[in-house]
Design a protein around this motif. Structure first.
Motif, PDB file in Angstrom:
ATOM      1  N   CYS A  39      -6.804  44.449  14.210  1.00 30.70           N
ATOM      2  CA  CYS A  39      -8.058  43.794  14.606  1.00 30.70           C
ATOM      3  C   CYS A  39      -9.169  44.797  14.318  1.00 30.70           C
ATOM      4  O   CYS A  39      -9.142  45.924  14.833  1.00 30.70           O
TER       5      CYS A  39
ATOM      6  N   HIS B 274     -14.963  35.119  13.966  1.00 26.67           N
ATOM      7  CA  HIS B 274     -13.994  34.656  12.973  1.00 26.67           C
ATOM      8  C   HIS B 274     -13.807  35.690  11.873  1.00 26.67           C
ATOM      9  O   HIS B 274     -14.754  36.328  11.437  1.00 26.67           O
ATOM     10  N   ALA B 275     -12.577  35.827  11.442  1.00 26.94           N
ATOM     11  CA  ALA B 275     -12.252  36.637  10.270  1.00 26.94           C
ATOM     12  C   ALA B 275     -11.248  35.817   9.469  1.00 26.94           C
ATOM     13  O   ALA B 275     -10.179  35.466   9.978  1.00 26.94           O
ATOM     14  N   ASP B 276     -11.621  35.484   8.250  1.00 28.05           N
ATOM     15  CA  ASP B 276     -10.744  34.662   7.403  1.00 28.05           C
ATOM     16  C   ASP B 276     -10.355  33.354   8.094  1.00 28.05           C
ATOM     17  O   ASP B 276      -9.189  32.950   8.081  1.00 28.05           O
ATOM     18  N   ALA B 277     -11.332  32.707   8.735  1.00 27.05           N
ATOM     19  CA  ALA B 277     -11.172  31.398   9.382  1.00 27.05           C
ATOM     20  C   ALA B 277     -10.250  31.423  10.586  1.00 27.05           C
ATOM     21  O   ALA B 277      -9.790  30.383  11.054  1.00 27.05           O
ATOM     22  N   VAL B 278      -9.981  32.606  11.124  1.00 22.12           N
ATOM     23  CA  VAL B 278      -9.134  32.737  12.312  1.00 22.12           C
ATOM     24  C   VAL B 278      -9.976  33.380  13.419  1.00 22.12           C
ATOM     25  O   VAL B 278     -10.594  34.424  13.188  1.00 22.12           O
TER      26      VAL B 278
ATOM     27  N   ARG C 256     -24.043  41.545   0.645  1.00 23.42           N
ATOM     28  CA  ARG C 256     -23.089  42.651   0.865  1.00 23.42           C
ATOM     29  C   ARG C 256     -23.706  44.042   0.683  1.00 23.42           C
ATOM     30  O   ARG C 256     -23.063  44.954   0.163  1.00 23.42           O
TER      31      ARG C 256
END
Length: 152
Positions: free
Chosen positions: A4, A90-94, A129
């Motif tokens: 995480c 959220h990270a990568d839709a999770v 970015r």
């Protein structure tokens, strides 16, 4: 929780630009590691929490005054038009470790991003970015720690 990003930063498995800015019994404050600009701080629970509804009473009680204090520091150091306080998790839709972004938004930053504001400016900044220079982050964090010591 290993893997995480928020936990890895909190536990020192990854370096935090500017180091830890502030901590309370339940919360950590660090500079954002992403492209949201110099002066953007992250407020996150010490423990791995994925949903706001899962905050303990003590965590929730401490959060409001902490937001006010951190926003005051960001305001003092950046003189923004507004300070955004937004939840990201959220990270990568999770769903992941919840954290709030405390971000100064100035007239100059809005102009640099075509007049965008709100979530749209944040998305634009992520799309570009461009991470802030480490020396500027370090200088800001030193100033934030000094301001926090005056306010505490």
């Amino acid at each position: 929780m290993i893997g995480c990003l928020a936990c890895d930063l909190a536990e020192g498995r990854l370096s935090i630009p500017g180091g830890r800015v502030h901590e309370t019994r339940h919360w950590l404050v660090e500079h954002c590691v992403g492209p949201l600009g110099v002066g953007t701080l992250i407020v996150k629970p010490r423990r791995h929490v994925v949903h706001v509804a899962d905050l303990a009473d003590e965590e929730a009680t401490e959060l409001g005054p902490l937001f006010r204090t951190i926003a005051a520091v960001v305001t003092e150091l950046t003189d923004p038009e507004q300070v955004y306080v937004t939840l990201w998790s959220h990270a990568d839709a999770v769903p992941g470790h919840i954290h709030w972004v405390v971000q100064p938004v100035t007239a100059a930053s809005m102009a640099e991003h075509g007049g965008l504001r709100g979530a749209r400016i944040q998305v634009e900044m992520f799309d570009r970015r461009v991470t802030p220079p480490a020396d500027e982050v370090e200088t800001f964090c030193d100033g934030a720690r000094a301001a926090l010591s005056r306010l505490s």
